[in-house]
Design a protein around this motif. Structure first.
Motif, PDB file in Angstrom:
ATOM      1  N   GLN A 119       0.827  -1.200   0.000  1.00  0.00           N
ATOM      2  CA  GLN A 119       0.000   0.000   0.000  1.00  0.00           C
ATOM      3  C   GLN A 119       0.868   1.259   0.000  1.00  0.00           C
ATOM      4  OE1 GLN A 119      -3.933  -0.877   2.360  1.00  0.00           O
ATOM      5  NE2 GLN A 119      -2.245  -1.676   3.574  1.00  0.00           N
ATOM      6  N   GLY A 149      -2.422  -1.201  -3.020  1.00  0.00           N
ATOM      7  CA  GLY A 149      -3.450  -0.491  -2.279  1.00  0.00           C
ATOM      8  C   GLY A 149      -3.014   0.928  -1.978  1.00  0.00           C
ATOM      9  N   LEU A 150      -3.921   1.708  -1.398  1.00  0.00           N
ATOM     10  CA  LEU A 150      -3.681   3.110  -1.061  1.00  0.00           C
ATOM     11  C   LEU A 150      -4.023   3.347   0.401  1.00  0.00           C
ATOM     12  CD1 LEU A 150      -5.448   4.757  -4.141  1.00  0.00           C
ATOM     13  CD2 LEU A 150      -2.979   4.392  -3.872  1.00  0.00           C
ATOM     14  N   SER A 151      -3.612   4.507   0.915  1.00  0.00           N
ATOM     15  CA  SER A 151      -3.945   4.878   2.290  1.00  0.00           C
ATOM     16  C   SER A 151      -4.230   6.374   2.362  1.00  0.00           C
ATOM     17  CB  SER A 151      -2.799   4.509   3.238  1.00  0.00           C
ATOM     18  OG  SER A 151      -3.109   4.849   4.568  1.00  0.00           O
ATOM     19  N   VAL A 153      -6.847   8.388   1.268  1.00  0.00           N
ATOM     20  CA  VAL A 153      -7.160   9.008  -0.021  1.00  0.00           C
ATOM     21  C   VAL A 153      -8.605   9.483  -0.039  1.00  0.00           C
ATOM     22  CG1 VAL A 153      -5.450   7.727  -1.339  1.00  0.00           C
ATOM     23  CG2 VAL A 153      -7.733   6.750  -1.021  1.00  0.00           C
ATOM     24  N   LEU A 158      -8.845   8.254  -5.292  1.00  0.00           N
ATOM     25  CA  LEU A 158      -9.045   6.833  -5.579  1.00  0.00           C
ATOM     26  C   LEU A 158      -9.421   6.630  -7.045  1.00  0.00           C
ATOM     27  CD1 LEU A 158      -9.401   3.861  -4.848  1.00  0.00           C
ATOM     28  CD2 LEU A 158     -11.695   4.420  -3.977  1.00  0.00           C
ATOM     29  N   ILE A 167      -6.480  -1.068  -8.057  1.00  0.00           N
ATOM     30  CA  ILE A 167      -6.388  -0.841  -6.620  1.00  0.00           C
ATOM     31  C   ILE A 167      -7.293  -1.848  -5.923  1.00  0.00           C
ATOM     32  CG2 ILE A 167      -6.825   0.787  -4.738  1.00  0.00           C
ATOM     33  CD1 ILE A 167      -4.470   1.576  -6.535  1.00  0.00           C
ATOM     34  N   VAL A 170      -7.964   0.078   0.334  1.00  0.00           N
ATOM     35  CA  VAL A 170      -7.802   1.454   0.796  1.00  0.00           C
ATOM     36  C   VAL A 170      -7.771   1.428   2.313  1.00  0.00           C
ATOM     37  CG1 VAL A 170      -8.936   3.702   1.037  1.00  0.00           C
ATOM     38  CG2 VAL A 170      -8.876   2.571  -1.189  1.00  0.00           C
ATOM     39  N   ASN A 172      -7.992   3.935   5.282  1.00  0.00           N
ATOM     40  CA  ASN A 172      -8.297   5.284   5.752  1.00  0.00           C
ATOM     41  C   ASN A 172      -8.722   5.243   7.221  1.00  0.00           C
ATOM     42  OD1 ASN A 172      -7.940   6.162   3.095  1.00  0.00           O
ATOM     43  ND2 ASN A 172      -9.772   7.414   3.089  1.00  0.00           N
ATOM     44  N   VAL A 184     -15.610   7.554   0.766  1.00  0.00           N
ATOM     45  CA  VAL A 184     -14.564   6.656   0.260  1.00  0.00           C
ATOM     46  C   VAL A 184     -14.981   5.210   0.490  1.00  0.00           C
ATOM     47  CG1 VAL A 184     -12.131   6.026   0.366  1.00  0.00           C
ATOM     48  CG2 VAL A 184     -12.813   8.406   0.726  1.00  0.00           C
ATOM     49  N   CYS A 188     -15.464   2.284  -2.294  1.00  0.00           N
ATOM     50  CA  CYS A 188     -14.819   0.974  -2.203  1.00  0.00           C
ATOM     51  C   CYS A 188     -15.852  -0.151  -2.276  1.00  0.00           C
ATOM     52  CB  CYS A 188     -14.029   0.874  -0.897  1.00  0.00           C
ATOM     53  SG  CYS A 188     -12.517   1.858  -0.856  1.00  0.00           S
ATOM     54  N   PHE A 195     -11.656  -2.185   2.398  1.00  0.00           N
ATOM     55  CA  PHE A 195     -11.504  -0.933   3.132  1.00  0.00           C
ATOM     56  C   PHE A 195     -10.984  -1.279   4.521  1.00  0.00           C
ATOM     57  CE2 PHE A 195     -12.912   2.583   5.803  1.00  0.00           C
ATOM     58  CZ  PHE A 195     -12.622   3.700   5.031  1.00  0.00           C
TER      59      PHE A 195
END
Length: 276
Positions: A119, A149-151, A153, A158, A167, A170, A172, A184, A188, A195
């Motif tokens: 991520q 993945g992302l964090s 965002v 996204l 992706i 996430v 968050n 968000v 997702c 998530f």
């Protein structure tokens, strides 16, 4: 309660955040190792760490505790924060060379050939997003990264990221009392993206309604907060963290807490006005 991340990697929905595990040498580190091992004994199959956590020391601790890893265990780590500030302080830094180096370090520290879920810890505003995600995609093509993945965002971030790479997760900040990122979460859920709320229970102990529900169930406020998350959306995979075995066992037991429809309605109401 399982979830299949990226449609390919199945994990139990209640995971573990390793950030609070002590890594300094001595008895504290041994306690951290014991907590990590106990998490796996209790059936946890998703553990979250990051380069930021001790500059990789947390990754090393997990490897010391758990390697060779059980086949069902997924350890996800995060990159993109580095000690490259003017005074050597931590700052967002997702330039391609930094990302490549941190991934190489993570592979070595975790003792793996591929990071199954990597991520981006934060989007670096000073580096083009295409460069950040393009680098992770290159590492994915090279076989060093499985999924991305992302964090922390936004919905727009996204969406832009998904135009560049696939992706699958996430991470968050989100909880029964903190629903700033509800949009968000909805995005997702619509896309089938996992998530992973961080800080999922911390504020709950001070909320009267959460305490009332906990008393009714003979549970703790943390367990109620986690039970609410698990029932709020099927894509939520909470990753509560702790450095104590007793607290870990309490958190894991939250998977068995059942909220009534009326109790859930009362907890849902705590977020009214904060989900726009």
């Amino acid at each position: 309660m399982d979830f299949c991340i990226g449609g390919a990697r199945q994990v139990r929905r209640l995971g573990f955040g390793a950030m609070h595990l002590p890594t300094e040498p001595g008895p504290a580190r041994e306690r951290g190792i014991a907590v990590a091992r106990r998490a796996v004994e209790l059936g946890v199959t998703l553990i979250d760490t990051a380069h930021l956590y001790g500059g990789g020391a947390n990754e090393e601790l997990l490897a010391s505790a758990l390697h060779p890893y059980p086949d069902e265990l997924l350890i996800t780590t995060k990159v993109g924060v580095a000690r490259t500030g003017p005074g050597g302080e931590w700052r967002l830094d997702a330039r391609p060379p930094i990302l490549r180096e941190q991934v190489e370090q993570a592979l070595r520290r975790l003792r793996v050939e591929r990071i199954e879920l990597l991520q981006l810890h934060r989007i670096d505003p000073e580096t083009p997003l295409a460069d950040q995600l393009g680098t992770l995609r290159e590492l994915q093509v090279a076989g060093k990264v499985g999924r991305i993945g992302l964090s922390e965002v936004s919905v727009d971030e996204l969406a832009r990221a998904r135009e560049l790479v696939e992706i699958v997760s996430v991470q968050n900040r989100y909880s029964v009392l903190d629903r700033e990122h509800e949009p968000v979460l909805r995005a997702c859920a619509d896309a089938g993206i996992a998530f992973l709320p961080w800080r999922p229970v911390a504020p709950a102990a001070g909320a009267a309604e959460v305490a009332d529900v906990a008393a009714e169930l003979g549970a703790t406020a943390a367990q109620v907060a986690l039970a609410w998350l698990l029932g709020h959306s099927p894509v939520i995979l909470p990753i509560p963290g702790t450095g104590r075995i007793a607290h870990l066992e309490e958190n894991v037991a939250a998977a068995g807490v059942r909220l009534s429809r009326e109790q859930r309605r009362r907890l849902d109401a705590l977020g009214e006005g904060g989900t726009s």
